[in-house]
Design a protein around this motif. Structure first.
Motif: not given
Length: 480
Positions: A154-169
């Motif tokens: 499972q991939t909860p919301n904070p995990i999805i957001l942090y994954h995309e923050l990694s790309h954004a960084f």
């Protein structure tokens, strides 16, 4: 400070947002650090502030993203780039018409770069867009480490957001790694984002006093938990009504599923229909995402009338209505709206023929694009015309008969006759030629039960089959 939460869809697509969820998810990512703050909205942006007091990789990363002024050089000199988080609902569509449910989350580079995904960004900031509804509660599952690719993590919301923050960084540092369209093995960029994601999975597990279950960094594949997926349906209706699960879209989906039920021919028809439909509908959604007037116009002139006639057709099938009952249903459906519906249907006919009137709210580029899309794709498809446009023509005739003061039974008889004639003109796909004699009879019986209500309509359609496939023995043997 460069991290913000956006409160509407401006510059990113169309749909509703849930800004409060982003605050919750950032709080999880910072391990509940009391130094995290969210300022009141200025325009459509809430600025994120952070005076970090806790250690750990995720808090350190959030600290860097909040308190660094990013000025990457993408080839035209340094430029200030902010990171904007859009925590969206399931109704959200990207600028190309893609449902957020298809991707779960995405990080989009500034529009004025040549980086992958930049064309989906209507701004010169870096956008993070993620689905806060967990695919309407179904959840997103990824490959669990050590299983060789089992998609049960499972991939909860904070995990999805942090994954995309990694790309954004990496985007705002102009350090984006190589990407590919293959999910197994992961591209270098996705591998790095999953490694960062696992930092947060570990942090959350440690906070809960449980063993961390991590994602396989070498596999970027994922899907809806349980193997489900969003059933393909009307993307235009999804955008105009505000959600892929709105009552309007559910109505269209229920009609599709009614016709598809136990019918190989139905499956074949809709496969071709969606092939033709998706050749132009995402581009129309892109135009609608940028223009609210066009969005409301398409809903009023196409989607709303289509719901009326398909509702009548569905009830006719389910309740085995005769002409008189159908006439009463028409009368009930048109109550208090026949003038408005008549005007919308007349405009629909003009729009379908490419007569898009000039308006202060539609610039020349939008009008030209709509005309080109309709002429190049939509109007050339027999499947689109039969399934979407011909029903609107029948409704227009029924509305006109109603406005002319004809009795409900006369209106019903005319519409019943039109529906029978329409049913015989269903596009004939090559699947008919592949069916055995027994399969043919089963398919025809199902089609005739659902769509072709009169014996004459059944005979006419069987005649068409014989004319189109004169060399197919099983079809030649069909009873007239």
């Amino acid at each position: 400070m460069t991290l913000f939460i956006q409160t509407n869809a401006s510059g990113a697509g169309a749909g509703t947002l849930n800004p409060n969820q982003a605050q919750i998810d950032l709080a999880v990512a910072t391990n509940g650090d009391t130094g995290l703050g969210i300022n009141a909205a200025v325009g459509n942006l809430q600025q994120v502030t952070y005076g970090r007091t806790l250690a750990g990789a995720p808090p350190i990363r959030i600290d860097a993203m909040v308190n660094t002024n990013f000025n990457p050089n993408y080839g035209a000199g340094p430029q200030a780039v902010r990171v904007i988080i859009l925590p969206v609902s399931s109704d959200f569509m990207l600028l190309d018409g893609t449902s957020i449910l298809i991707v779960g989350g995405t990080a989009l580079p500034p529009n004025n770069t040549s980086l992958a995904g930049a064309t989906l960004n209507g701004t010169n900031d870096c956008l993070i867009i993620y689905d806060t509804t967990q695919n309407n509660g179904a959840g997103y599952c990824m490959a669990r480490n050590g299983t060789g690719g089992t998609l049960d993590l499972q991939t909860p919301n904070p995990i999805i957001l942090y994954h995309e923050l990694s790309h954004a960084f990496r985007i705002v540092n102009n350090g984006l790694l190589a990407l590919s369209g293959i999910c197994n093995p992961s591209s270098p960029e996705e591998n790095a984002a999953i490694m960062d994601e696992n930092d947060l999975r570990t942090q959350v597990a440690n906070a809960g006093g449980v063993a961390a279950v991590l994602r396989d960094p070498g596999i970027h594949c994922g899907g809806v938990c349980g193997g489900g997926r969003v059933p393909p349906c009307c993307i235009v209706a999804s955008v105009t009504s505000g959600s892929p699960v709105s009552p309007q879209v559910q109505m269209l989906r229920s009609f599709r599923d009614l016709v598809l039920r136990s019918s190989e021919v139905g499956h074949s028809f809709f496969a071709r229909f969606f092939q033709d439909y998706y050749a132009f509908s995402p581009q129309i959604c892109t135009l609608m995402a940028k223009n609210q007037y066009l969005r409301s116009k398409v809903y009023d002139c196409f989607v709303s009338p289509l719901l009326v006639i398909l509702g009548l057709m569905r009830d006719r099938i389910l309740h085995q209505q005769d002409a008189a009952a159908l006439g009463r249903a028409v009368q009930a459906a048109l109550q208090d709206q026949d003038d408005r519906l008549s005007n919308n249907l007349q405009e629909s006919a003009r729009l379908w023929q490419g007569e898009i009137p000039e308006s202060d709210q539609l610039d020349v580029e939008v009008i030209d694009a709509m005309q080109s899309l309709l002429a190049t794709h939509a109007r050339k498809s027999d499947h689109i015309d039969w399934a979407l446009i011909a029903p609107l023509r029948m409704l227009a005739d029924a509305v006109q008969s109603h406005r002319d003061g004809q009795a409900f039974d006369e209106v019903g008889q005319k519409l019943e006759s039109a529906l029978n004639d329409w049913s015989t003109k269903m596009p004939v796909d090559h699947i008919w030629a592949s069916l055995s004699q027994a399969e043919l009879e089963i398919e025809l019986a199902e089609l005739e039960r659902l769509v072709m209500r009169s014996p004459d309509a059944c005979r006419q359609f069987r005649k068409r089959l014989k004319q189109q496939f004169p060399e197919i023995t099983s079809i030649a043997k069909l009873a007239a």
